[in-house]
Write an enzyme that holds these catalytic residues in place. Sequence first.
Site, PDB file in Angstrom:
ATOM      1  N   ARG A 179       0.885  -1.143  -0.504  1.00  0.00           N
ATOM      2  CA  ARG A 179       0.310  -0.127  -0.249  1.00  0.00           C
ATOM      3  C   ARG A 179       0.785   1.210  -0.101  1.00  0.00           C
ATOM      4  O   ARG A 179       0.662   2.674   0.616  1.00  0.00           O
ATOM      5  CB  ARG A 179      -0.861  -0.122   1.478  1.00  0.00           C
ATOM      6  CG  ARG A 179      -2.179  -1.525   0.864  1.00  0.00           C
ATOM      7  CD  ARG A 179      -2.680  -0.588  -0.011  1.00  0.00           C
ATOM      8  NE  ARG A 179      -3.611  -2.029   0.254  1.00  0.00           N
ATOM      9  CZ  ARG A 179      -3.502  -3.034  -1.142  1.00  0.00           C
ATOM     10  NH1 ARG A 179      -2.674  -3.427  -1.176  1.00  0.00           N
ATOM     11  NH2 ARG A 179      -4.435  -4.405  -1.179  1.00  0.00           N
ATOM     12  N   SER A 228     -11.153   1.136   2.761  1.00  0.00           N
ATOM     13  CA  SER A 228     -10.653   0.384   3.238  1.00  0.00           C
ATOM     14  C   SER A 228     -10.751   1.414   4.367  1.00  0.00           C
ATOM     15  O   SER A 228      -9.152   1.892   3.414  1.00  0.00           O
ATOM     16  CB  SER A 228      -9.548  -0.859   3.245  1.00  0.00           C
ATOM     17  OG  SER A 228     -10.585  -1.672   2.742  1.00  0.00           O
ATOM     18  N   GLU A 298      -4.878   3.997   6.437  1.00  0.00           N
ATOM     19  CA  GLU A 298      -4.436   3.246   4.411  1.00  0.00           C
ATOM     20  C   GLU A 298      -5.309   5.240   3.863  1.00  0.00           C
ATOM     21  O   GLU A 298      -5.035   4.833   2.916  1.00  0.00           O
ATOM     22  CB  GLU A 298      -5.314   2.358   4.256  1.00  0.00           C
ATOM     23  CG  GLU A 298      -5.056   1.985   2.661  1.00  0.00           C
ATOM     24  CD  GLU A 298      -6.068   0.572   2.331  1.00  0.00           C
ATOM     25  OE1 GLU A 298      -5.775   0.500   1.238  1.00  0.00           O
ATOM     26  OE2 GLU A 298      -5.599  -0.207   3.436  1.00  0.00           O
TER      27      GLU A 298
END
Length: 305
Positions: A179, A228, A298
């Site tokens: 990520r 998310s 995130e």
Amino acid sequence: MGFPDITPSLKAAMPELRGRLLANQSLAELTWFRVGGPAQVLFTPADEDDLAYFLAHLASDVPVYVIGVGSNLIVRDGGIAGVVIRLAPRAFGEASASGDIVTAGTAALDKRVAEVAASANIGGLEFFFGIPGTIGGALRMNAGANGGETKDVLIEARGVGRDGTKHVFSNADMKFVYRNSGVDPSIVFTSARFRGEIRDAEAIRARMAEVQSHRETAQPIREKTGGSTFKNPPGHSAWKLVDAAGCRGLRVGGAQVSEMHCNFLINTGDATAHDIETLGETVRERVKANSGIELHWEIKRIGVS
């Protein structure tokens, strides 16, 4: 209260600029959460050359931020001082396929890129169908879903530096990790090339249908959300940690932890950015107290409180 209007001085310093400059432009409607304050300046470049010209002539002490469709973003209520760059689909949203290669501008939706690949019988990019963002965000965050990640398919990416210099980054240059990428955060990505594999068209479409079905049945995609919220810690699922800490359905003001998927925060209608960020921090505290594991955001959070 708005920011000082610096657009006249910017236009004076950049007489050949072709893109659009807007002062104190609201950003709430440009994010999925539908919250947040204004950008001091919102710049929409006409094309890559226009973007490079703008950055080359922008004073180095002016902060610059880049946003896409705002699907993974909290803009704080005080807004963003400096310049926010938004690449428009008209100039940066094209996507095409040739052989086993897909080329896309960074304003192209991830889902659109998956569709272009499928239409050319190119497999391996189906995971993009389940990511509600743009290619620019995918490059910056090594976006992934359903077992695939951007790093698995990227050949190279183009971008413009803070000084207006154009760059090309190989897959290795991107320094992808989970990520995230290791490329200088000031780089504004403009396009990318991906390589898949020629596969059976029905198999590709079936896989895309699986990806879509998973999103619709497991995620609150009809809500005002940001995708998310927290990264999965090594060996753990963030949603399970949030659930175990008793946070499913937890509320702060108009913000709520989704009952459907508790790694999603939602705006129930009247949330502020402060509500959403405070809720996220409360969840992090409770998870740490319950499991000893620290969750990391995130979702990107930018701007002034």
